[in-house]
Write a protein that holds these residues in place. Structure first.
Motif, PDB file in Angstrom:
ATOM      1  N   GLU A 128     -31.030 -56.199  16.895  1.00 30.63           N
ATOM      2  CA  GLU A 128     -31.188 -57.631  16.609  1.00 30.63           C
ATOM      3  C   GLU A 128     -31.693 -57.773  15.176  1.00 30.63           C
ATOM      4  O   GLU A 128     -32.758 -57.263  14.830  1.00 30.63           O
ATOM      5  N   PHE A 129     -30.920 -58.447  14.345  1.00 37.38           N
ATOM      6  CA  PHE A 129     -31.276 -58.621  12.939  1.00 37.38           C
ATOM      7  C   PHE A 129     -32.080 -59.899  12.758  1.00 37.38           C
ATOM      8  O   PHE A 129     -31.756 -60.927  13.342  1.00 37.38           O
ATOM      9  N   SER A 130     -33.108 -59.834  11.909  1.00 35.80           N
ATOM     10  CA  SER A 130     -33.952 -60.998  11.657  1.00 35.80           C
ATOM     11  C   SER A 130     -33.292 -61.955  10.675  1.00 35.80           C
ATOM     12  O   SER A 130     -33.722 -63.090  10.532  1.00 35.80           O
ATOM     13  N   SER A 131     -32.246 -61.489  10.011  1.00 30.99           N
ATOM     14  CA  SER A 131     -31.583 -62.293   8.997  1.00 30.99           C
ATOM     15  C   SER A 131     -30.074 -62.079   9.077  1.00 30.99           C
ATOM     16  O   SER A 131     -29.600 -60.942   9.070  1.00 30.99           O
ATOM     17  N   ALA A 132     -29.328 -63.178   9.143  1.00 31.46           N
ATOM     18  CA  ALA A 132     -27.865 -63.086   9.182  1.00 31.46           C
ATOM     19  C   ALA A 132     -27.332 -62.462   7.895  1.00 31.46           C
ATOM     20  O   ALA A 132     -26.350 -61.701   7.929  1.00 31.46           O
ATOM     21  N   LYS A 133     -27.955 -62.746   6.767  1.00 30.66           N
ATOM     22  CA  LYS A 133     -27.497 -62.176   5.497  1.00 30.66           C
ATOM     23  C   LYS A 133     -27.779 -60.683   5.433  1.00 30.66           C
ATOM     24  O   LYS A 133     -26.997 -59.921   4.861  1.00 30.66           O
ATOM     25  N   ALA A 134     -28.863 -60.228   6.022  1.00 25.81           N
ATOM     26  CA  ALA A 134     -29.145 -58.792   6.076  1.00 25.81           C
ATOM     27  C   ALA A 134     -28.081 -58.087   6.901  1.00 25.81           C
ATOM     28  O   ALA A 134     -27.573 -57.029   6.510  1.00 25.81           O
ATOM     29  N   LYS A 135     -27.711 -58.673   8.014  1.00 29.39           N
ATOM     30  CA  LYS A 135     -26.663 -58.093   8.857  1.00 29.39           C
ATOM     31  C   LYS A 135     -25.334 -58.086   8.109  1.00 29.39           C
ATOM     32  O   LYS A 135     -24.593 -57.098   8.139  1.00 29.39           O
ATOM     33  N   GLU A 136     -25.034 -59.156   7.409  1.00 25.92           N
ATOM     34  CA  GLU A 136     -23.782 -59.227   6.649  1.00 25.92           C
ATOM     35  C   GLU A 136     -23.768 -58.195   5.521  1.00 25.92           C
ATOM     36  O   GLU A 136     -22.728 -57.603   5.229  1.00 25.92           O
ATOM     37  N   LEU A 137     -24.922 -57.972   4.900  1.00 22.48           N
ATOM     38  CA  LEU A 137     -25.007 -56.946   3.863  1.00 22.48           C
ATOM     39  C   LEU A 137     -24.666 -55.579   4.444  1.00 22.48           C
ATOM     40  O   LEU A 137     -23.906 -54.814   3.849  1.00 22.48           O
ATOM     41  N   LEU A 138     -25.190 -55.273   5.618  1.00 21.63           N
ATOM     42  CA  LEU A 138     -24.853 -54.000   6.255  1.00 21.63           C
ATOM     43  C   LEU A 138     -23.356 -53.947   6.573  1.00 21.63           C
ATOM     44  O   LEU A 138     -22.710 -52.917   6.349  1.00 21.63           O
ATOM     45  N   ALA A 139     -22.799 -55.038   7.054  1.00 14.56           N
ATOM     46  CA  ALA A 139     -21.362 -55.076   7.345  1.00 14.56           C
ATOM     47  C   ALA A 139     -20.553 -54.777   6.083  1.00 14.56           C
ATOM     48  O   ALA A 139     -19.590 -54.001   6.128  1.00 14.56           O
ATOM     49  N   LEU A 140     -20.955 -55.351   4.973  1.00 16.05           N
ATOM     50  CA  LEU A 140     -20.264 -55.101   3.707  1.00 16.05           C
ATOM     51  C   LEU A 140     -20.361 -53.632   3.308  1.00 16.05           C
ATOM     52  O   LEU A 140     -19.382 -53.031   2.867  1.00 16.05           O
ATOM     53  N   LEU A 141     -21.534 -53.040   3.495  1.00 17.29           N
ATOM     54  CA  LEU A 141     -21.726 -51.621   3.167  1.00 17.29           C
ATOM     55  C   LEU A 141     -20.872 -50.736   4.072  1.00 17.29           C
ATOM     56  O   LEU A 141     -20.261 -49.763   3.610  1.00 17.29           O
ATOM     57  N   VAL A 142     -20.807 -51.062   5.356  1.00 25.75           N
ATOM     58  CA  VAL A 142     -19.977 -50.300   6.289  1.00 25.75           C
ATOM     59  C   VAL A 142     -18.513 -50.428   5.889  1.00 25.75           C
ATOM     60  O   VAL A 142     -17.771 -49.440   5.860  1.00 25.75           O
ATOM     61  N   ASN A 143     -18.089 -51.639   5.555  1.00 25.82           N
ATOM     62  CA  ASN A 143     -16.710 -51.880   5.132  1.00 25.82           C
ATOM     63  C   ASN A 143     -16.362 -51.046   3.890  1.00 25.82           C
ATOM     64  O   ASN A 143     -15.228 -50.623   3.729  1.00 25.82           O
ATOM     65  N   ASN A 144     -17.346 -50.783   3.055  1.00 21.47           N
ATOM     66  CA  ASN A 144     -17.134 -50.033   1.807  1.00 21.47           C
ATOM     67  C   ASN A 144     -17.136 -48.519   2.014  1.00 21.47           C
ATOM     68  O   ASN A 144     -16.997 -47.769   1.060  1.00 21.47           O
ATOM     69  N   ARG A 145     -17.335 -48.073   3.249  1.00 20.95           N
ATOM     70  CA  ARG A 145     -17.207 -46.671   3.676  1.00 20.95           C
ATOM     71  C   ARG A 145     -17.984 -45.659   2.825  1.00 20.95           C
ATOM     72  O   ARG A 145     -17.458 -44.625   2.442  1.00 20.95           O
ATOM     73  N   GLY A 146     -19.238 -45.954   2.538  1.00 19.33           N
ATOM     74  CA  GLY A 146     -20.074 -44.999   1.823  1.00 19.33           C
ATOM     75  C   GLY A 146     -20.096 -45.191   0.326  1.00 19.33           C
ATOM     76  O   GLY A 146     -20.885 -44.564  -0.371  1.00 19.33           O
ATOM     77  N   GLY A 147     -19.239 -46.037  -0.180  1.00 16.85           N
ATOM     78  CA  GLY A 147     -19.246 -46.342  -1.609  1.00 16.85           C
ATOM     79  C   GLY A 147     -20.374 -47.308  -1.922  1.00 16.85           C
ATOM     80  O   GLY A 147     -20.729 -48.156  -1.102  1.00 16.85           O
TER      81      GLY A 147
END
Length: 146
Positions: A23-42
């Motif tokens: 459970e994320f305390s911030s929607a933007k924090a969760k979205e940041l992680l999603a962006l990082l995952v989408n970038n596959r380690g880059g």
């Protein structure tokens, strides 16, 4: 799944630690992680994250706050090790978790079956990756032009 952390990208984006939904305390924090995952380690720089997540503009402070909240949430669940700083940006340690998207790209049959034509549905920026996934599977070929 063999690792304690599983990240689901097909459908909506969610993270599970030891089978428990994070459970994320911030929607933007969760979205940041999603962006990082989408970038596959880059690495994703603050500027890149701001351009994607805060399309209408924002300050670097907003991104740094989201990153701080993200790190706090991951540490709270004991999985902070999936995140790293790399040069002038942030990235995920792709070897430290399982992810349906990565498994799909590696030809894992179960992940191919799990893909039903949806990818991180809550983020409009993910449509680029969805398009690539659909063309890889051929699922987008019979759809009427939009």
């Amino acid at each position: 799944q063999r690792k304690p952390v599983f990240i689901r990208t097909f459908g909506s984006f969610d993270v599970f630690a030891n089978g428990r939904l994070v459970e994320f305390s911030s929607a933007k924090a969760k979205e940041l992680l999603a962006l990082l995952v989408n970038n596959r380690g880059g690495a994703v720089s603050t500027e890149e994250a701001m351009a994607v997540i805060w399309e209408s503009g924002g300050s670097g402070a907003l991104c740094r706050t989201a990153a701080m909240r993200l790190r706090g949430t991951l540490e709270q669940y004991g999985i902070g090790y999936i995140l790293s700083e790399k040069g002038s940006g942030r990235c995920v340690n792709i070897s430290r978790f399982d992810c349906d998207y990565y498994m799909f790209l590696n030809g894992v049959k179960a992940a191919e079956w799990a893909f039903t034509g949806e990818y991180m549905t809550q983020y409009s920026w993910a449509e680029v990756t969805l398009g690539a996934l659909l063309s890889k599977t051929g699922k987008g070929k019979n759809e009427a032009p939009g």
